[in-house]
Design an enzyme around this catalytic site. Structure first.
Site, short mmCIF file in Angstrom:
data_model
loop_
_atom_site.label_atom_id
_atom_site.label_comp_id
_atom_site.label_asym_id
_atom_site.label_seq_id
_atom_site.Cartn_x
_atom_site.Cartn_y
_atom_site.Cartn_z
N PRO A 97 -0.93 5.37 2.77
CG PRO A 97 -3.02 6.35 3.15
CD PRO A 97 -2.01 6.10 2.07
CG ASP A 177 23.19 7.32 20.55
OD1 ASP A 177 24.24 7.01 21.10
OD2 ASP A 177 23.08 7.51 19.33
C1 4H6 Z 1 -1.70 7.25 -1.73
C2 4H6 Z 1 -2.98 6.74 -1.78
C3 4H6 Z 1 0.35 8.85 2.98
C4 4H6 Z 1 -1.48 8.49 -1.16
C5 4H6 Z 1 -4.04 7.49 -1.29
C6 4H6 Z 1 -0.40 9.45 1.99
C7 4H6 Z 1 -1.39 9.35 4.53
C8 4H6 Z 1 -0.16 8.79 4.27
C9 4H6 Z 1 -2.53 9.25 -0.66
C10 4H6 Z 1 -3.82 8.74 -0.72
C11 4H6 Z 1 -1.65 9.97 2.30
C12 4H6 Z 1 0.63 8.16 5.36
C13 4H6 Z 1 -5.40 10.52 -1.07
C14 4H6 Z 1 -5.91 8.74 0.50
C15 4H6 Z 1 -6.37 11.41 -0.32
C16 4H6 Z 1 -6.88 9.69 1.18
C17 4H6 Z 1 -2.23 10.58 -0.03
N1 4H6 Z 1 -2.09 9.93 3.58
N2 4H6 Z 1 -4.90 9.48 -0.22
N3 4H6 Z 1 0.01 7.75 6.45
N4 4H6 Z 1 -2.48 10.58 1.38
O1 4H6 Z 1 1.84 8.02 5.21
O2 4H6 Z 1 -7.38 10.62 0.25
#
Ligand code: 4H6
Length: 252
Positions: A97, A177
């Protein structure tokens, strides 16, 4: 193109390997998708990949060592598959995220890689030292939280595969496109001619291809103006589109 996915849930990737356009690209050997499970690189009897966080607090953190071994295995596989190794040709991508938001432009840029190694986090995340040592790119699919990086990795792989030159041929590269040219898509219609009291717009039955192209463009414009003013603001029309827009302004 080669994709290696580092995940403790490799079975999840059956959905992109076996179905639809991505499944066909795998069958036709235009892409290879391999999963590497960090549990296979643990040394303890319980095959543990997570541990409690230093500093305390709730939840668990993925340990660096099994992931480091898995990434090294992925790089070896990538080179065996003909990828040049390194950030410029086969980056290690962390789905998180906190990453840069994926867009149709960044997807297109990714099609130039020989391969990608995608790191999928679970639990609360991954030991920062593993990330600083190995990660080349950090990518998010949007501002929301999921329980793991697997769905984001699949979203990214799907979006990249459908932009590869020989996967869709000319078929969609012309139509698609839509988002590529910065506008939302136009409405689509098929048989029957009438449904729920609504007929198909007459222009689509006219066989007049120039009028149809113009009508579709105007529909794209109207949708984009009302639903995504941000995209409309950033839009730059081609010479032909500018002509069509002039005609539209006169009507209003
Ligand atoms: C990395 C760090 C990507 C990956 C924390 C991954 C949303 C996205 C994750 C976490 C993701 C996106 C673990 C944080 C579970 C929350 C895996 N969520 N998480 N928006 N989660 O691309 O708790």
């Amino acid at each position: 193109m080669y994709f290696a996915v580092i995940s403790i849930f490799p079975e999840m990737f059956a959905s992109i390997r076996e179905f639809g356009i991505t499944g066909r690209a795998v069958t036709q050997e235009q892409v290879t998708i391999e999963c590497i499970n960090p549990r296979d690189y643990t040394t303890d009897n319980y095959r543990r990949v997570d541990e409690r966080p230093y500093g305390g607090g709730p939840g668990m953190v993925m340990m660096a060592e099994p992931l480091a071994q898995a990434i090294e295995a992925a790089k070896l596989r990538a080179s065996q598959q003909g990828c040049r190794i390194g950030k410029a040709n086969c980056p290690v991508v962390y789905m998180s995220p906190q990453g840069q938001t994926l867009s149709e432009n960044s997807v297109l840029d990714m099609t130039k890689y020989d391969g990608m190694i995608l790191l999928c986090g679970r639990y609360e995340g991954i030991d920062e030292r593993l990330l600083s040592q190995y990660v080349d790119l950090e990518v998010s699919i949007g501002d929301y939280v999921l329980s793991g990086g697997e769905l984001p990795a699949m979203v990214m792989i799907d979006s990249v595969i459908r932009r590869l030159p020989d996967v869709m041929g000319d078929k969609l590269s012309a139509e698609q496109d839509s988002f590529v040219d910065g506008l939302l898509d136009c409405p689509h219609y098929t048989k029957p001619y009438e449904f729920a009291g609504m007929a198909v717009p007459e222009v689509l039955l006219s066989g007049h291809h120039a009028n149809i192209a113009k009508w579709r463009f105007i529909q794209q414009v109207k949708r984009t103006q009302t639903r995504r003013p941000d995209l409309w603001q950033a839009f730059t029309p081609t010479a032909e589109q500018a002509q069509w827009l002039k005609a539209l302004e006169k009507q209003d």
